[in-house]
Design a protein around this motif. Structure first.
Motif, PDB file in Angstrom:
ATOM      1  N   GLY A  37      -0.327   5.701  -7.092  1.00  0.00           N
ATOM      2  CA  GLY A  37      -1.741   6.064  -7.199  1.00  0.00           C
ATOM      3  C   GLY A  37      -1.940   7.563  -7.065  1.00  0.00           C
ATOM      4  N   ASP A  38      -1.232   8.170  -6.112  1.00  0.00           N
ATOM      5  CA  ASP A  38      -1.376   9.616  -5.927  1.00  0.00           C
ATOM      6  C   ASP A  38      -0.856  10.382  -7.144  1.00  0.00           C
ATOM      7  N   ILE A  74      -2.075   1.181 -13.553  1.00  0.00           N
ATOM      8  CA  ILE A  74      -2.709   1.150 -12.221  1.00  0.00           C
ATOM      9  C   ILE A  74      -3.947   0.255 -12.193  1.00  0.00           C
ATOM     10  N   GLY A  75      -4.735   0.327 -13.272  1.00  0.00           N
ATOM     11  CA  GLY A  75      -5.972  -0.443 -13.313  1.00  0.00           C
ATOM     12  C   GLY A  75      -5.721  -1.938 -13.179  1.00  0.00           C
ATOM     13  N   CYS A  89      -5.102  -7.016  -7.211  1.00  0.00           N
ATOM     14  CA  CYS A  89      -5.293  -6.954  -5.753  1.00  0.00           C
ATOM     15  C   CYS A  89      -6.731  -7.329  -5.405  1.00  0.00           C
ATOM     16  N   LEU A 142       2.333   1.547  -3.560  1.00  0.00           N
ATOM     17  CA  LEU A 142       1.210   1.833  -4.453  1.00  0.00           C
ATOM     18  C   LEU A 142       0.699   3.249  -4.245  1.00  0.00           C
ATOM     19  N   GLY A 143       0.749   3.683  -2.989  1.00  0.00           N
ATOM     20  CA  GLY A 143       0.229   4.989  -2.613  1.00  0.00           C
ATOM     21  C   GLY A 143       0.863   6.106  -3.427  1.00  0.00           C
ATOM     22  N   LYS A 181      -3.607  10.078  -9.754  1.00  0.00           N
ATOM     23  CA  LYS A 181      -4.736  10.959  -9.421  1.00  0.00           C
ATOM     24  C   LYS A 181      -4.410  12.433  -9.614  1.00  0.00           C
ATOM     25  N   LEU A 200      -3.196  -3.381 -11.768  1.00  0.00           N
ATOM     26  CA  LEU A 200      -2.787  -3.678 -10.394  1.00  0.00           C
ATOM     27  C   LEU A 200      -4.000  -3.755  -9.469  1.00  0.00           C
ATOM     28  N   GLY A 201      -4.883  -2.785  -9.624  1.00  0.00           N
ATOM     29  CA  GLY A 201      -6.099  -2.779  -8.810  1.00  0.00           C
ATOM     30  C   GLY A 201      -6.899  -4.046  -9.025  1.00  0.00           C
ATOM     31  N   ALA A 209       0.834  -1.207   0.000  1.00  0.00           N
ATOM     32  CA  ALA A 209       0.000   0.000   0.000  1.00  0.00           C
ATOM     33  C   ALA A 209       0.868   1.256   0.000  1.00  0.00           C
TER      34      ALA A 209
END
Lengths: 297, 157
Positions: free
Chosen positions: B51-52, B138-139, B145, B47-48, B55, B141-142, B44
């Motif tokens: 992901g940030d 990212i997609g 998970c 990834l954070g 975004k 990976l999401g 996390a």
């Protein structure tokens, strides 16, 4: 005495006529749909927005790549157990013999081609807000999907809910296709409103219901107990959901929360659908969720 | 010692020995749960940043993005067998949401682990190449998970 008897008889005749009138299945205006041509490519977007596959895919088929909407998934509720039907293009067991108008009646009026009410486990109360072009586009896409010969399993519903005619009263009381959120909205918020209140049918789970199963619009998206009995479905109004619009859009895309955990429970299945929407539509949903009235917890 | 008494004494000593081993086992199991939760926290954490950046919350920086993606790759190389011991499901232990289905017959947890490795490898390729390639990875990976969490993790109670 004779006069009294007559007035009782008269009143009961009026009451039963009114009852028959209220409970009679109402259909959509056919000409709205017969004049439109469906586009299957656009319909696929409506399909994923509508989340059709989450309920209508057979559970043992969920890992498969093809979309086989043979139904069979069970939904246990306070009113009984509903089984998702086969909605493949199979002529005997699915929707093979249907017209676009039949499909529109099912989706938006909750009425079957033989004129019976559907139970609102099928979220036609939300799908009633779809624009007609989206309905015929979706219909065009669904006809491109593979057929299945799996027979429908009858719902297991107890009296008085077993009388489908009574759903006419339910619809008069609880099915209100007008927009839920009113007031000035930006173009993105309006698009989000269309998606959330209509095809994506978020309010069906995220809003509480009354004892008769009608959505409580005064607590729109304010969270609800999980019909499965386990836990609650969260309040997603700004009073509880403090994520940024970018956080919400990312969650609907990859399933990652702002803490980079991933979506769980039924929402994991919802993400499988919303992951296929456009960035613009996910951003629109996020914009709308910031504009809905705050419902305190 | 007769044959019978030999067996009996072996059996008794086995019981005597196994009691402290059992207490030891509980510690091993708890440590395994702690270790894999720490691994998840590190996933996390890395990834954070990615992901940030996706975004737009944090400005894209190729070097930092690459470092975070390499961190994910390193995490996929940890030996899972000691962290996912049988007996560490949520019916056996308190502090875990791992479902017994992970260890049950027909479990495809190995397939899901391979899918995660593939998604992490794709991110490792993409992260340093620019913001758009990062966003595109990212997609996946999401999805990787989420697929495992959906099948094998109990909802928060």
């Amino acid at each position: 005495m004779n006069k009294f008897f007559k007035s009782v008889l008269g009143l009961s005749l009026i009451a039963s006529a009114a009852g028959l009138w209220i409970t009679a299945p109402r259909t959509v205006p056919a000409e709205t749909f017969t004049s439109l041509t469906g586009d299957a490519t656009r319909g696929e977007q409506v399909f994923w927005t509508g989340g059709c596959a989450s309920c209508h895919t057979a559970e043992d088929d969920a890992q498969d790549d093809r979309i086989l909407l043979s139904g069979g998934k069970a939904f246990v509720t306070d009113f009984g157990t509903f089984y998702a039907p086969n909605i493949t293009p199979d002529p005997a067991h699915g929707l093979g013999g249907w017209s676009a108008v039949d499909f529109a009646n099912a989706m938006q009026a909750g009425v079957s081609p033989d004129g019976k009410h559907y139970y609102p486990a099928f979220p036609y109360t939300s799908y009633a807000r779809l624009n007609p072009q989206d309905v015929v586009d979706l219909w065009a896409f669904m006809q491109t999907l593979p057929p299945s010969e799996v027979a429908n399993r009858p719902h297991d519903v107890s009296f008085p809910f077993s009388i489908r005619r009574g759903l006419g009263v339910w619809k008069v009381l609880f099915s209100h296709p007008e927009p839920v959120v009113t007031g000035d909205l930006t173009a993105a918020q309006k698009r989000g409103q269309y998606l959330v209140e209509g095809p994506a049918h978020c309010g069906e789970c995220h809003s509480p219901r009354n004892s008769m199963g009608g959505i409580d619009y005064t607590r729109w998206l304010g969270g609800a107990p999980n019909p499965s009995g386990k836990g609650t479905i969260p309040n997603i109004t700004p009073a509880a959901l403090d994520w940024s619009e970018a956080d919400i859009a990312e969650y609907l895309s990859s399933g990652f929360t702002p803490e980079y955990d991933s979506a769980g429970g039924e929402m994991a299945e919802v993400i499988e659908n919303t992951a296929r929407l456009s960035d613009e539509d996910r951003a629109a949903i996020a914009a709308y969720l910031k504009a809905v009235p705050r419902i305190s917890q | 010692m007769s044959y019978i008494t030999k067996i009996a004494s072996v059996a008794i000593s086995a019981i005597v020995i196994s009691t402290p081993v059992f207490a030891q086992d509980a510690k091993v199991l708890e440590a395994a749960v702690k270790a894999r939760q720490a691994q998840m926290t590190l996933y996390a954490f890395n990834l954070g940043l990615l992901g940030d950046m996706a975004k737009g919350k944090v400005e894209y920086d190729a070097q930092k993005a690459q470092a975070a993606a390499s961190g994910l790759t390193a995490l996929t190389k940890l030996d899972g067998s000691r962290m996912w011991l049988p007996g560490t499901d949520n019916e056996s232990l308190e502090n875990t949401r791992a479902l017994p289905a992970i260890w049950a017959e027909g479990s495809d947890v190995g397939e899901k682990s391979k899918a995660l490795k593939a998604a992490v490898a794709a991110m490792d390729e993409a992260a340093g190449q620019g913001l758009e390639p990062l966003k595109a990875a990212i997609g996946g990976l999401g999805g990787a998970c989420g697929a495992c969490h959906k099948a094998y993790r109990a909802p928060k109670s």
